[in-house]
Design an enzyme around this catalytic site. Structure first.
Site, mmCIF file in Angstrom:
data_model
loop_
_atom_site.group_PDB
_atom_site.id
_atom_site.type_symbol
_atom_site.label_atom_id
_atom_site.label_comp_id
_atom_site.label_asym_id
_atom_site.label_seq_id
_atom_site.Cartn_x
_atom_site.Cartn_y
_atom_site.Cartn_z
ATOM 1 N N GLU A 123 0.809 -1.217 -0.151
ATOM 2 C CA GLU A 123 -0.197 0.146 -0.225
ATOM 3 C C GLU A 123 0.783 1.192 0.084
ATOM 4 O O GLU A 123 0.539 2.214 0.541
ATOM 5 C CB GLU A 123 -1.038 0.196 1.108
ATOM 6 C CG GLU A 123 -1.717 -1.075 1.390
ATOM 7 C CD GLU A 123 -2.621 -1.519 0.068
ATOM 8 O OE1 GLU A 123 -3.140 -0.214 -0.313
ATOM 9 O OE2 GLU A 123 -2.996 -2.311 -0.237
ATOM 10 N N LYS A 155 3.095 -9.038 -14.000
ATOM 11 C CA LYS A 155 2.880 -8.970 -12.609
ATOM 12 C C LYS A 155 3.021 -10.632 -12.211
ATOM 13 O O LYS A 155 2.084 -11.486 -12.865
ATOM 14 C CB LYS A 155 1.473 -8.666 -12.287
ATOM 15 C CG LYS A 155 1.052 -8.797 -10.881
ATOM 16 C CD LYS A 155 1.470 -7.596 -10.140
ATOM 17 C CE LYS A 155 1.009 -7.694 -8.491
ATOM 18 N NZ LYS A 155 1.435 -6.755 -7.787
ATOM 19 N N ASP A 203 -3.891 -5.731 -10.696
ATOM 20 C CA ASP A 203 -2.688 -4.584 -10.549
ATOM 21 C C ASP A 203 -2.705 -4.393 -12.201
ATOM 22 O O ASP A 203 -2.613 -3.296 -12.660
ATOM 23 C CB ASP A 203 -1.659 -5.019 -10.183
ATOM 24 C CG ASP A 203 -1.734 -4.869 -8.366
ATOM 25 O OD1 ASP A 203 -3.017 -4.197 -7.925
ATOM 26 O OD2 ASP A 203 -1.042 -5.245 -7.812
ATOM 27 N N GLU A 250 6.390 -5.695 -11.573
ATOM 28 C CA GLU A 250 5.807 -5.212 -10.437
ATOM 29 C C GLU A 250 5.864 -6.432 -9.273
ATOM 30 O O GLU A 250 4.904 -7.324 -9.830
ATOM 31 C CB GLU A 250 4.605 -4.619 -10.778
ATOM 32 C CG GLU A 250 3.905 -3.987 -9.524
ATOM 33 C CD GLU A 250 2.364 -3.451 -9.336
ATOM 34 O OE1 GLU A 250 1.939 -3.151 -8.429
ATOM 35 O OE2 GLU A 250 1.906 -3.478 -10.684
ATOM 36 N N GLY A 251 6.395 -6.180 -8.284
ATOM 37 C CA GLY A 251 6.334 -7.356 -7.478
ATOM 38 C C GLY A 251 5.117 -7.121 -6.551
ATOM 39 O O GLY A 251 4.101 -6.188 -6.498
ATOM 40 N N GLY A 261 4.088 -6.310 -2.510
ATOM 41 C CA GLY A 261 4.776 -6.126 -1.178
ATOM 42 C C GLY A 261 6.141 -5.645 -1.554
ATOM 43 O O GLY A 261 6.598 -4.794 -2.459
ATOM 44 N N SER A 287 3.104 8.498 -2.958
ATOM 45 C CA SER A 287 1.736 9.186 -2.711
ATOM 46 C C SER A 287 2.209 10.430 -1.951
ATOM 47 O O SER A 287 2.265 10.527 -0.750
ATOM 48 C CB SER A 287 0.882 8.467 -1.970
ATOM 49 O OG SER A 287 -0.310 8.784 -1.718
ATOM 50 N N PRO A 317 1.825 12.334 -6.862
ATOM 51 C CA PRO A 317 0.899 13.010 -6.000
ATOM 52 C C PRO A 317 -0.260 11.854 -5.279
ATOM 53 O O PRO A 317 -0.594 11.136 -6.102
ATOM 54 C CB PRO A 317 -0.031 14.368 -6.701
ATOM 55 C CG PRO A 317 0.411 13.723 -8.065
ATOM 56 C CD PRO A 317 1.558 13.025 -8.246
#
Length: 237
Positions: free
Chosen positions: A12, A37, A50, A109-110, A112, A171, A200
């Site tokens: 996250e 993925k 994802d 993209e892993g 976690g 983020s 952002p």
């Protein structure tokens, strides 16, 4: 750089949105992009994962998912509990190599963080990066406590002879607090790698066209963007 491994300092942290931004910026620069993925967890067969989110935000990227497990757990645990075979590093390497034959950039993209277990042997995303001799992009949280996790991730990469391409803040808040602002200067020292962008908060909720137009402005030239770390940090000093 034909293959780039994208990992997070935790779950996250905005990894999927950053992956989409890197894909969008690369395509805006005229490069063809594939996103791999290896293991999607916490999503049923009927739900978008994802890859679908990256395609929604970034546009016409090639997407490939190797395995999907319904429970939101580490891939090795999720595979075991589902009674399914795990995805192993060699499978991921082979899939990435095939995609690299027909694409300018392959993003892996892993799930976690870097050392989340993929299988019962304890294989991790770091093993995948070693097999591919690929650099690793670290997506980090912006605020208090993130420097330690970024430093640990970078140390794990160095101990395996892997190169950290840089750090992207996943983020960036609209109103950053003191720790968040100070981290702009401290990330490069802690990770011993450049700060390569700040996406952002809320970027994933933008309309697709707006996201694609804005993505290059969130990322440094190394990631096909125009973002400048020094100029960005100066705004918050």
């Amino acid at each position: 750089m034909s293959v780039l491994v994208v990992t997070g300092t935790n779950t996250e942290v905005g990894k999927t949105v950053v992956t989409a931004a890197v894909a969008a910026a690369a395509m805006a620069a005229g490069r063809s992009v594939a996103v791999l993925k290896p293991a999607q967890t916490g999503v049923t067969a009927q739900e978008p994962g994802d890859i679908a989110e990256v395609q929604r935000l970034a546009g016409a990227v090639t997407g490939l998912e190797l395995a999907r497990y319904p429970e939101p757990l580490a891939p090795a645990t999720a595979a075991r509990r589902a009674g399914r075979a795990p995805v192993r590093p060699k499978e991921i390497e082979q899939a990435a190599a095939r995609l690299a034959e027909s694409h300018d950039l392959v993003l892996i993209e892993g799930a976690g963080g870097l050392l989340v277990r993929l299988d019962e042997a304890g294989s991790t995303l770091a093993d995948v990066a070693q097999l591919l001799d690929a650099p690793v992009l670290v997506v980090a949280q912006p605020g208090l406590g993130t420097l330690n996790i970024a430093a640990l991730t970078a140390e794990a990469l160095r101990s395996r002879g892997l190169r950290c391409e840089g750090v992207v803040i996943g983020s960036w808040p609209a109103v950053p607090d003191l720790a968040t602002r100070c981290n702009l200067d401290d990330f490069p020292e802690s990770a011993e790698a450049p700060l390569l962008g700040a996406v952002p908060e809320g970027a994933g909720a933008l309309p697709s066209a707006t996201f694609r137009a804005a993505a290059p402005g969130w990322l440094a030239p190394q990631l096909s963007g125009s973002w400048d770390a020094g100029r960005f940090a100066a705004e918050y000093r």
